[in-house]
Design an enzyme around this catalytic site. Sequence first.
Site, PDB file in Angstrom:
ATOM      1  N   THR A  47      -1.342   7.295  -0.671  1.00 41.50           N
ATOM      2  CA  THR A  47      -2.481   7.082  -1.406  1.00 41.50           C
ATOM      3  C   THR A  47      -3.551   5.867  -0.694  1.00 41.50           C
ATOM      4  OG1 THR A  47      -1.763   5.659  -3.037  1.00 41.50           O
ATOM      5  CG2 THR A  47      -1.677   8.187  -3.558  1.00 41.50           C
ATOM      6  N   ARG A  70       0.827  -1.226  -0.012  1.00 35.98           N
ATOM      7  CA  ARG A  70       0.049   0.091   0.121  1.00 35.98           C
ATOM      8  C   ARG A  70       0.847   1.111   0.045  1.00 35.98           C
ATOM      9  NH1 ARG A  70      -4.716  -0.249   4.506  1.00 35.98           N
ATOM     10  NH2 ARG A  70      -2.973   0.172   5.970  1.00 35.98           N
ATOM     11  N   ASP A  82       5.295  -6.445   9.373  1.00 37.48           N
ATOM     12  CA  ASP A  82       6.316  -5.866  10.510  1.00 37.48           C
ATOM     13  C   ASP A  82       6.295  -7.247  11.501  1.00 37.48           C
ATOM     14  OD1 ASP A  82       7.090  -3.775   9.014  1.00 37.48           O
ATOM     15  OD2 ASP A  82       5.870  -2.535  10.036  1.00 37.48           O
ATOM     16  N   ASP A 117       0.614  -3.936  12.201  1.00 36.30           N
ATOM     17  CA  ASP A 117       1.158  -4.257  10.880  1.00 36.30           C
ATOM     18  C   ASP A 117       1.870  -5.732  10.752  1.00 36.30           C
ATOM     19  OD1 ASP A 117       3.071  -4.777   8.568  1.00 36.30           O
ATOM     20  OD2 ASP A 117       2.630  -2.596   8.159  1.00 36.30           O
TER      21      ASP A 117
HETATM   22  C1  PRP Z   1      -0.787  -5.193   4.253  1.00 38.28           C
HETATM   23  C2  PRP Z   1      -1.632  -6.344   4.456  1.00 38.28           C
HETATM   24  C3  PRP Z   1      -2.267  -6.312   3.100  1.00 38.28           C
HETATM   25  C4  PRP Z   1      -2.814  -4.831   3.118  1.00 38.28           C
HETATM   26  C5  PRP Z   1      -3.951  -4.581   3.506  1.00 38.28           C
HETATM   27  O1  PRP Z   1       0.102  -5.146   3.514  1.00 38.28           O
HETATM   28  O2  PRP Z   1      -0.632  -7.449   4.366  1.00 38.28           O
HETATM   29  O3  PRP Z   1      -1.794  -6.841   1.973  1.00 38.28           O
HETATM   30  O4  PRP Z   1      -1.732  -4.183   3.793  1.00 38.28           O
HETATM   31  O5  PRP Z   1      -4.515  -3.493   3.190  1.00 38.28           O
HETATM   32  P1  PRP Z   1      -5.749  -2.812   2.148  1.00 38.28           P
HETATM   33  O6  PRP Z   1      -6.811  -3.763   2.457  1.00 38.28           O
HETATM   34  O7  PRP Z   1      -5.939  -1.421   2.666  1.00 38.28           O
HETATM   35  O8  PRP Z   1      -5.074  -3.118   0.802  1.00 38.28           O
HETATM   36  P2  PRP Z   1       1.128  -3.940   3.137  1.00 38.28           P
HETATM   37  O9  PRP Z   1       1.107  -3.075   2.363  1.00 38.28           O
HETATM   38  O10 PRP Z   1       1.334  -3.222   4.536  1.00 38.28           O
HETATM   39  O11 PRP Z   1       2.600  -4.716   2.769  1.00 38.28           O
HETATM   40  P3  PRP Z   1       3.481  -5.791   3.307  1.00 38.28           P
HETATM   41  O12 PRP Z   1       2.920  -7.136   3.686  1.00 38.28           O
HETATM   42  O13 PRP Z   1       4.618  -6.000   2.419  1.00 38.28           O
HETATM   43  O14 PRP Z   1       3.957  -5.250   4.774  1.00 38.28           O
HETATM   44  N1  URA Z   2      -2.270  -3.891   6.792  1.00 36.84           N
HETATM   45  C1  URA Z   2      -1.898  -4.335   8.305  1.00 36.84           C
HETATM   46  O1  URA Z   2      -0.785  -5.063   8.391  1.00 36.84           O
HETATM   47  N2  URA Z   2      -2.447  -4.200   9.199  1.00 36.84           N
HETATM   48  C2  URA Z   2      -3.660  -3.280   9.438  1.00 36.84           C
HETATM   49  O2  URA Z   2      -4.273  -2.963  10.296  1.00 36.84           O
HETATM   50  C3  URA Z   2      -3.991  -2.764   8.030  1.00 36.84           C
HETATM   51  C4  URA Z   2      -3.312  -3.174   6.720  1.00 36.84           C
END
Ligand code: PRP
Ligand code: URA
Length: 213
Positions: free
Chosen positions: A112, A108, A207, A204
């Site tokens: 945005t 994400r 993380d 997160d």
């Molecule tokens: C997190 C999660 C989803 C997304 C959800 O990923 O694992 O993929 O956010 O959010 P949304 O429903 O608003 O799209 P992130 O973008 O943090 O990437 P990562 O898994 O690499 O940490």
């Molecule tokens: N992605 C995450 O990992 N946690 C949240 O709460 C939302 C998006």
Amino acid sequence: MNLEKYPTLTIIQHPLIQTKLTILRDVNTDNYMFRTLLNQIASLMVYEVFRNTDTVEVEVSTPLETTTGYKLSKEITLVPILRAGLGMVSGIHQLIPRARIGHIGLYRAKNTLEPVEYYTKFPPNLSETKVILIDPMLATGGSASAALTFIKQRNVKDISFVCLVAAPEGVERIIADHPEVPIFTAALDRELNDHAYILPGLGDAGDRIYGTE
Ligand code: PRP
Ligand code: URA
């Protein structure tokens, strides 16, 4: 909460899943325990995710005689959304060991909150398989909706989405964009905060799996 407006949503409320999810939510749970429990929950969810999967009859010879058994009618493809989706794959793969694995890399964008694709790789003949899209967090739904669109562009008709924690906003987005896709979650949380994090959520997920924060 009125769940009738979410006809494609299944919340899997098994006590083992709910007690493990409680430990995942705990801010004091370390990365090792987080990874371990996330995969355990993913394994426990498989039973429900595959409940309505079609099977075909096969003949099987026991040591004593021949009888009728069953096998899944289609091969299975697991598709984690990177990074956090990877944290549920081995738990599911343990129970569906012949499943093939595709990957969709999305993050994400911080400003945005829109999903940005950086990697996609699918096994061949994807359209002939049942695809299980995997991501622990369904927040705005932008990532999962984009991933479902990529998969559908490969002419796949049989897709389910498995997450761990969903926000109402995300569920509504998936139902609006992909009304035919069953959604499985262990929890439907209250809402998103101003940064599109799920409340109460677990923070997160990426993380907490990889210790990157
Ligand atoms: C997190 C999660 C989803 C997304 C959800 O990923 O694992 O993929 O956010 O959010 P949304 O429903 O608003 O799209 P992130 O973008 O943090 O990437 P990562 O898994 O690499 O940490
Ligand atoms: N992605 C995450 O990992 N946690 C949240 O709460 C939302 C998006």
